[in-house]
Design an enzyme around this catalytic site. Structure first.
Site, PDB file in Angstrom:
ATOM      1  CB  SER A  89      -0.909   0.015   1.227  1.00 18.45           C
ATOM      2  OG  SER A  89      -1.471   1.304   1.361  1.00 18.45           O
ATOM      3  CG  HIS A 108      -3.887  -1.478  -1.723  1.00 18.01           C
ATOM      4  ND1 HIS A 108      -4.980  -2.264  -2.021  1.00 18.01           N
ATOM      5  CD2 HIS A 108      -4.278  -0.664  -0.716  1.00 18.01           C
ATOM      6  CE1 HIS A 108      -5.981  -1.943  -1.212  1.00 18.01           C
ATOM      7  NE2 HIS A 108      -5.591  -0.966  -0.409  1.00 18.01           N
ATOM      8  CG  ASP A 110      -5.089   2.518   0.713  1.00 21.70           C
ATOM      9  OD1 ASP A 110      -6.055   1.746   0.703  1.00 21.70           O
ATOM     10  OD2 ASP A 110      -3.924   2.179   1.005  1.00 21.70           O
ATOM     11  CG  MET A 126      -8.414   7.465   2.404  1.00 20.09           C
ATOM     12  SD  MET A 126      -7.539   7.593   3.961  1.00 20.09           S
ATOM     13  CE  MET A 126      -6.595   6.067   3.932  1.00 20.09           C
ATOM     14  CG  HIS A 178      -9.212   0.309  -0.617  1.00 18.85           C
ATOM     15  ND1 HIS A 178      -8.628   0.161   0.629  1.00 18.85           N
ATOM     16  CD2 HIS A 178     -10.550   0.300  -0.416  1.00 18.85           C
ATOM     17  CE1 HIS A 178      -9.577   0.062   1.537  1.00 18.85           C
ATOM     18  NE2 HIS A 178     -10.752   0.160   0.945  1.00 18.85           N
ATOM     19  CG  MET A 213     -11.223   3.449   1.972  1.00 20.48           C
ATOM     20  SD  MET A 213      -9.693   3.471   2.905  1.00 20.48           S
ATOM     21  CE  MET A 213      -8.539   3.531   1.554  1.00 20.48           C
ATOM     22  CG  MET A 258     -11.615  -2.532   4.818  1.00 19.84           C
ATOM     23  SD  MET A 258     -10.058  -2.221   3.970  1.00 19.84           S
ATOM     24  CE  MET A 258      -9.078  -1.455   5.272  1.00 19.84           C
ATOM     25  CG  ASP A 283      -6.188  -2.708   3.045  1.00 19.27           C
ATOM     26  OD1 ASP A 283      -5.121  -2.455   3.620  1.00 19.27           O
ATOM     27  OD2 ASP A 283      -6.824  -1.877   2.364  1.00 19.27           O
TER      28      ASP A 283
END
Ligand code: DX5
Ligand code: ZN
Length: 214
Positions: free
Chosen positions: A6, A31, A33, A35, A64, A66, A135, A173
């Site tokens: 990540s 990966h 992330d 957000m 991913h 979020m 998660m 994750d």
């Protein structure tokens, strides 16, 4: 084991060095992330950074999201070169439609579950997705402690996947290291995401290789 480091734990002042480390490692994917400060209580990075990552990274991108309303961004995620687009079950009112949109855009589709969302909620969608991301921490931050109940969820999901004839991979994750990774491998995980364990290691290549061999 497939390994997806990540980028959240990388050195953002020197991303090209960390991406070179990833390119020369045994990592299978990278990966990313994303957000929004609404779905999770934190903001990370967005499309300009992802575009730059795409240019420098040789590994397939595992994105991913979020964020609320991820269906608004399918085309933009595709345009950053993503191989896989993960959306949260809790963020999608019309999950079946979002999965179709992701596939229509030419990406693999993943559905992500928060720690408190039961695996059984996927009964009627698991056959349509390429991956389920469980998660093992509450999303929003790197470096948190692994939630042990995730192991029960991996085992239950493994059963659900075979009961429904799904081809979905199981990705986990949050709080993954050599110890929690070994228990996840035994429970039936296919892909491990790791942020701190990889990027804060004295030898990140060796940390990736350790997870790879689980
Ligand atoms: C957390 C992110 C994770 C995070 C994992 O919300 O989804 O991908 O980077 O970090 P570690 O491996 O440090 O728990
Ligand atoms: Zn993540």
């Amino acid at each position: 084991m497939l390994v997806s480091p990540s980028l959240l734990s990388a050195d953002f002042a020197n991303l090209s060095a960390d991406l070179e480390m990833i390119n020369t490692s045994e990592a299978d994917w990278l990966h990313l992330d994303v957000m929004d400060g609404v779905f999770v209580p934190n903001i990370s990075f967005g499309f300009p950074v992802m575009k730059y990552v795409q240019e420098l990274c040789d590994k397939p991108l595992d994105v991913h999201l979020m964020i609320v309303e991820p269906q608004k961004f399918v085309t933009q995620v595709r345009d950053t070169g993503a191989m896989l687009m993960n959306v949260h079950y809790e963020a999608c009112t019309h999950l079946n439609r979002v999965i179709q949109q992701i596939h229509d855009a030419g990406m693999q589709a993943g559905v992500t579950l928060n720690p408190a969302t039961p695996v059984d909620m996927l009964q009627d969608i698991v056959a349509d997705v390429d991956l389920v991301l469980l998660m093992s921490v509450n999303p929003g931050f790197g470096g948190q402690r692994f939630i042990p109940n995730t192991l029960n969820k991996v085992r239950r999901l493994r059963d659900l996947i075979s009961e429904t004839g799904s081809h979905a991979l199981i990705e986990v994750d949050g709080g993954v290291n050599a110890d929690t990774g070994a228990t996840l491998a035994e429970a039936g995980a296919d892909v491990l995401v790791a942020g701190n364990y990889v990027f804060h290691a004295a030898d990140p290549h060796a940390a990736i290789a350790t997870l790879k061999r689980l």
